[in-house]
Scaffold this motif. Structure first.
Motif, short mmCIF file in Angstrom:
data_model
loop_
_atom_site.label_atom_id
_atom_site.label_comp_id
_atom_site.label_asym_id
_atom_site.label_seq_id
_atom_site.Cartn_x
_atom_site.Cartn_y
_atom_site.Cartn_z
N LEU A 1 0.80 -1.22 0.00
CA LEU A 1 0.00 0.00 0.00
C LEU A 1 0.83 1.27 0.00
CD1 LEU A 1 -2.68 -1.06 2.62
CD2 LEU A 1 -2.91 -1.05 0.13
N LEU A 2 2.04 1.20 0.55
CA LEU A 2 2.84 2.41 0.68
C LEU A 2 4.30 2.06 0.84
CD1 LEU A 2 2.65 5.64 1.53
CD2 LEU A 2 3.17 4.70 3.77
N THR A 3 5.14 2.86 0.22
CA THR A 3 6.59 2.82 0.47
C THR A 3 6.98 4.24 0.84
OG1 THR A 3 6.93 1.02 -1.10
CG2 THR A 3 8.87 2.32 -0.49
N THR A 4 7.66 4.41 1.97
CA THR A 4 8.06 5.74 2.41
C THR A 4 9.48 5.68 2.95
OG1 THR A 4 7.37 7.66 3.73
CG2 THR A 4 7.14 5.50 4.77
N ARG A 5 10.11 6.82 3.02
CA ARG A 5 11.49 6.92 3.51
C ARG A 5 11.55 7.92 4.67
NH1 ARG A 5 11.05 5.63 -1.44
NH2 ARG A 5 12.43 4.16 -2.46
N MET A 6 12.40 7.61 5.64
CA MET A 6 12.59 8.49 6.79
C MET A 6 14.07 8.52 7.15
SD MET A 6 9.47 7.15 9.13
CE MET A 6 8.37 6.14 8.16
N ALA A 7 14.54 9.70 7.46
CA ALA A 7 15.92 9.84 7.90
C ALA A 7 16.06 9.33 9.33
CB ALA A 7 16.35 11.30 7.83
N VAL A 8 17.12 8.58 9.56
CA VAL A 8 17.45 8.16 10.93
C VAL A 8 18.06 9.37 11.62
CG1 VAL A 8 18.90 6.66 12.33
CG2 VAL A 8 17.79 5.76 10.27
N ARG A 9 17.54 9.72 12.77
CA ARG A 9 18.05 10.86 13.52
C ARG A 9 19.11 10.39 14.52
NH1 ARG A 9 12.40 12.38 15.82
NH2 ARG A 9 12.68 10.18 16.20
N TRP A 10 20.02 11.25 14.85
CA TRP A 10 21.07 10.92 15.82
C TRP A 10 20.45 10.42 17.12
CZ3 TRP A 10 26.03 9.92 16.29
CH2 TRP A 10 26.61 9.97 17.55
N GLY A 11 19.37 11.07 17.55
CA GLY A 11 18.71 10.70 18.79
C GLY A 11 17.94 9.39 18.73
N ASP A 12 17.83 8.78 17.55
CA ASP A 12 17.16 7.48 17.43
C ASP A 12 18.02 6.35 17.97
OD1 ASP A 12 15.04 8.75 16.17
OD2 ASP A 12 15.57 8.06 14.15
N MET A 13 19.31 6.62 18.16
CA MET A 13 20.23 5.56 18.59
C MET A 13 20.18 5.36 20.10
SD MET A 13 23.53 5.94 16.13
CE MET A 13 24.04 7.44 16.87
N ASP A 14 20.61 4.18 20.52
CA ASP A 14 20.68 3.88 21.95
C ASP A 14 22.13 3.75 22.38
OD1 ASP A 14 21.50 1.36 21.04
OD2 ASP A 14 19.59 0.40 21.49
N ALA A 15 22.35 3.29 23.56
CA ALA A 15 23.71 3.19 24.12
C ALA A 15 24.59 2.21 23.35
CB ALA A 15 23.64 2.79 25.59
N TYR A 16 23.99 1.32 22.60
CA TYR A 16 24.76 0.35 21.80
C TYR A 16 25.16 0.90 20.44
CZ TYR A 16 23.27 -2.96 25.34
OH TYR A 16 23.04 -3.61 26.53
N GLY A 17 24.72 2.13 20.11
CA GLY A 17 25.12 2.77 18.87
C GLY A 17 24.27 2.39 17.67
N HIS A 18 23.12 1.76 17.90
CA HIS A 18 22.21 1.49 16.79
C HIS A 18 20.81 1.98 17.16
CE1 HIS A 18 22.19 -2.36 19.16
NE2 HIS A 18 20.90 -2.16 19.07
N VAL A 19 19.93 2.02 16.17
CA VAL A 19 18.58 2.53 16.39
C VAL A 19 17.91 1.71 17.50
CG1 VAL A 19 16.29 2.82 15.35
CG2 VAL A 19 18.34 3.48 14.07
#
Length: 136
Positions: free
Chosen positions: A8-26
């Motif tokens: 139904l939909l394909t969309t794109r979103m930028a990963v923000r710096w604040g999306d990461m956790d202490a392990y360095g990934h989203v």
């Protein structure tokens, strides 16, 4: 994923710096936000306002995500939203998350969307326009 699903939909979103956790990934909770945003974009593109002020509105009654490959900043994620056959008041949706430029599947998720009356909290039949789109 289910074979009786419709893209139904394909969309794109930028990963923000604040999306990461202490392990360095989203962080795992952010994936649900990506899926939520894709769902809202799809519903709004069909002219359904996602607002508590509406007499009828979509809500989800469950959600899941399987994390396959960590996503790291900087990146742009691509979310593909699929739906199955509609029920009386609900429809199952599925999500695929990839990183732009990489066809590998990074995560997959699901959510059951139920149409309801916010005043009563009770389910109501899916709108006819939504049902016809899903059944087509």
């Amino acid at each position: 994923m289910h074979t009786d699903r419709k893209l139904l939909l394909t969309t794109r979103m930028a990963v923000r710096w604040g999306d990461m956790d202490a392990y360095g990934h989203v962080n795992n909770t952010v994936y649900f936000r990506y899926f939520e945003q894709a769902r809202v974009e799809w519903l709004e593109a069909m002219d359904f306002a996602v607002s508590p002020a509406e007499p009828q509105a979509p809500v989800i009654i469950n959600a899941s995500c399987t994390f396959l490959i960590p996503v790291n900043y900087p990146a742009t994620v691509e979310i593909r939203l699929f739906a199955g056959n509609p029920g009386r008041s609900s429809v199952d949706t599925w999500y695929e998350l990839r990183v732009e430029g990489d066809e590998r599947l990074y995560a997959e998720g699901a959510a059951k969307v139920v149409w309801m009356d916010p005043r009563t909290g009770k389910s109501v039949p899916l709108p006819d326009t939504l049902r016809s789109t899903l059944a087509a």
